[in-house]
Enzyme design. Structure first.
Site, mmCIF file in Angstrom:
data_model
loop_
_atom_site.group_PDB
_atom_site.id
_atom_site.type_symbol
_atom_site.label_atom_id
_atom_site.label_comp_id
_atom_site.label_asym_id
_atom_site.label_seq_id
_atom_site.Cartn_x
_atom_site.Cartn_y
_atom_site.Cartn_z
ATOM 1 N N HIS A 98 1.081 -1.450 0.125
ATOM 2 C CA HIS A 98 -0.131 -0.386 0.299
ATOM 3 C C HIS A 98 1.011 1.270 -0.099
ATOM 4 C CE1 HIS A 98 -2.824 2.968 0.793
ATOM 5 N NE2 HIS A 98 -3.726 2.367 0.553
ATOM 6 N N GLU A 166 -4.074 1.220 -7.695
ATOM 7 C CA GLU A 166 -4.304 2.830 -6.238
ATOM 8 C C GLU A 166 -3.578 3.889 -6.874
ATOM 9 O OE1 GLU A 166 -6.776 1.578 -2.703
ATOM 10 O OE2 GLU A 166 -4.514 0.858 -2.473
ATOM 11 N N SER A 209 -10.356 6.504 -3.421
ATOM 12 C CA SER A 209 -11.605 7.652 -3.076
ATOM 13 C C SER A 209 -13.050 7.101 -3.794
ATOM 14 C CB SER A 209 -11.099 9.385 -3.501
ATOM 15 O OG SER A 209 -10.596 9.611 -3.078
HETATM 16 C C1 PEP Z 1 -6.853 3.506 0.710
HETATM 17 O O1 PEP Z 1 -6.744 3.049 1.542
HETATM 18 O O2 PEP Z 1 -6.761 1.704 0.184
HETATM 19 C C2 PEP Z 1 -7.755 3.800 -0.536
HETATM 20 C C3 PEP Z 1 -8.059 3.425 -1.272
HETATM 21 O O3 PEP Z 1 -7.874 4.681 0.637
HETATM 22 P P1 PEP Z 1 -9.247 6.007 -0.102
HETATM 23 O O4 PEP Z 1 -10.524 4.903 -0.401
HETATM 24 O O5 PEP Z 1 -9.503 6.458 1.644
HETATM 25 O O6 PEP Z 1 -9.094 6.907 -0.783
#
Ligand code: PEP
Length: 248
Positions: A98, A166, A209
């Site tokens: 992550h 991500e 998000s």
């Molecule tokens: C995450 O922490 O993997 C993430 C996608 O956070 P958020 O949905 O808050 O952007």
């Protein structure tokens, strides 16, 4: 996007308390009757893993950790948690790579962590994603390919690895990539995996998000196999709303 077998992975990051475990009640009953057979995985902090495993025992919700040590067994590593210990608690998944942990983890270390998790037969949610600076410099593909190939180096049991794309600039910012951008980058990830043959079946999720307002649009992108959801997953009403709205 077909809505069967879509992953909804809740990353609670450093949130949650023992009391909040009861907030799973509604999600558990939703999961028992949900029409699209979503695959729900909760990844709470280590301190809550056992409570979450116990709470979801008679449901189809799975539990995962948010990281693990490179050493898969026991060892003299103060403060660390191994995949053996995660497995021992009854969790079946672990998030590795992550972006919020990448300062302490280069691709080599991430590769060792993935190996340690697979060694204990955990399912791995392997996160990759470019920073805003990479995107601005047109280096997204270069970064994604490097993270993928170095993270998955010398691995072959890839049916237990799920990729979570991500973009770092999307996490917690409320900014979601454009549809075209997402289609293109997820396709690039899938093509890169296919080229390395061993990994052609891997699922690719999107994270960054995701919320109850943008899920319908995101569901239209048919090469995404599910979502890794941070902030919005800690509120059970919103999390259920996201899953309900994903039925298209
Ligand atoms: C995450 O922490 O993997 C993430 C996608 O956070 P958020 O949905 O808050 O952007």
């Amino acid at each position: 996007m077909t809505n069967n077998n879509i992953y909804f992975i809740a990353n609670w990051k450093m949130f949650g308390s023992v009391k909040l475990v009861n907030s799973l009640n509604n999600v558990i009953s939703y999961s028992k009757k949900n029409k699209h057979k979503a695959k729900i995985v909760y990844c709470p902090p280590y301190t809550l893993l056992k409570s979450f495993v116990d709470k979801t025992k008679n449901s189809n919700i799975e539990i995962g950790a948010q990281d693990c040590h490179i050493n898969s067994d026991y060892g003299p590593y103060t403060g660390a948690i191994s995949s053996k210990m995660i497995k021992d608690l009854g969790a079946k998944f672990v998030i590795i790579g992550h972006s919020e942990t990448r300062k302490e983890n280069d691709n080599k270390k991430i590769n060792l962590k993935i190996k340690s998790a697979l060694n204990k037969k955990l399912n791995v949610i392997f996160c990759i994603g470019e920073k805003l600076i990479d995107k601005k410099k047109n280096k997204t593909k270069f970064v994604l390919k490097k993270q993928l190939l170095e993270g998955l180096k010398n691995l072959n049991k890839l049916n237990k690895v799920i990729i979570a794309y991500e973009p770092v600039w999307s996490i917690g910012t409320g900014i979601v990539p454009t549809e075209n951008n997402l289609i293109k980058n997820v396709k690039f990830i899938k093509d890169t995996l296919k080229r390395s043959k061993k990994f052609s079946m891997s699922k690719v999720l999107y994270g960054g998000s995701v919320n109850q307002k943008n899920i319908k649009n995101l569901m239209r992108i048919d090469n995404i196999d599910g979502f890794l959801i941070g902030g919005a997953s800690t509120n059970e009403k919103i999390f259920i709303d996201i899953m309900k709205k994903s039925i298209i």
